[in-house]
Design an enzyme around this catalytic site. Sequence first.
Site, short mmCIF file in Angstrom:
data_model
loop_
_atom_site.label_atom_id
_atom_site.label_comp_id
_atom_site.label_asym_id
_atom_site.label_seq_id
_atom_site.Cartn_x
_atom_site.Cartn_y
_atom_site.Cartn_z
CB THR A 100 -0.95 0.01 1.20
OG1 THR A 100 -1.79 -1.15 1.13
CG2 THR A 100 -1.82 1.25 1.22
CB CYS A 101 3.97 2.10 1.79
SG CYS A 101 3.39 1.50 3.40
#
Length: 214
Positions: A100-101
């Site tokens: 997600t980062c």
Amino acid sequence: MAASLTFSRLLSSSTHSSLFPPKTLSSKLSLTFKLNHRHPKPLRFSSSTISATIAVGDKLPESTFSYLDPAGEVKTVTVSELTKGKKAVLFAVPGAFTPTCSQKHVPGFVEKSAELKAKGVDTIACISVNDAFVMKAWKDDLKVNDEVLLLSDGNGNFTRAIGCELDLSDKPVGLGVRSRRYALLAEDGVVKLFNLEEGGAFTFSSAEDILKVL
């Protein structure tokens, strides 16, 4: 005033599944591994109670971050240098290169950096409990230029100071103690907005969420 939330811990997608895909028998026994480096599955989390020791209206604690300059030299920058007399957006991620980062959180701030700066933001910085060399490699991999600073809180000093540490040392991926995901807006070092996510969720700590309040 402390902020309390429910954080989701990291869980493997299947604790009893085989490490390897099923074997296929033919004239020869073959086993094929496929690795998707660019789009791994998002981490999954389960619930536990968390709290932060910083809130809107508080002064950010002083701390020092590190990064590598274009020549590969280790440099440092303090919270005061990032925020004094400035409007600053600091956002944190659980780890460099995590799904997600890498796919959403950092790219979103890079994409919206011009809009944020047009709204008066002087500093946009991503903070992670990774060393400066990992952060430099991640920056190069994401092809980030000067839109967003990628800073190392390698020893977790700032993360602990604001009460946002997350202990994942009992999980098999080896993340250890990291930072919870959040985004904050500070003016002259004073917190004006603090969006601390519930676990691995990515729901209200995006660049768009910061733009809504500017």
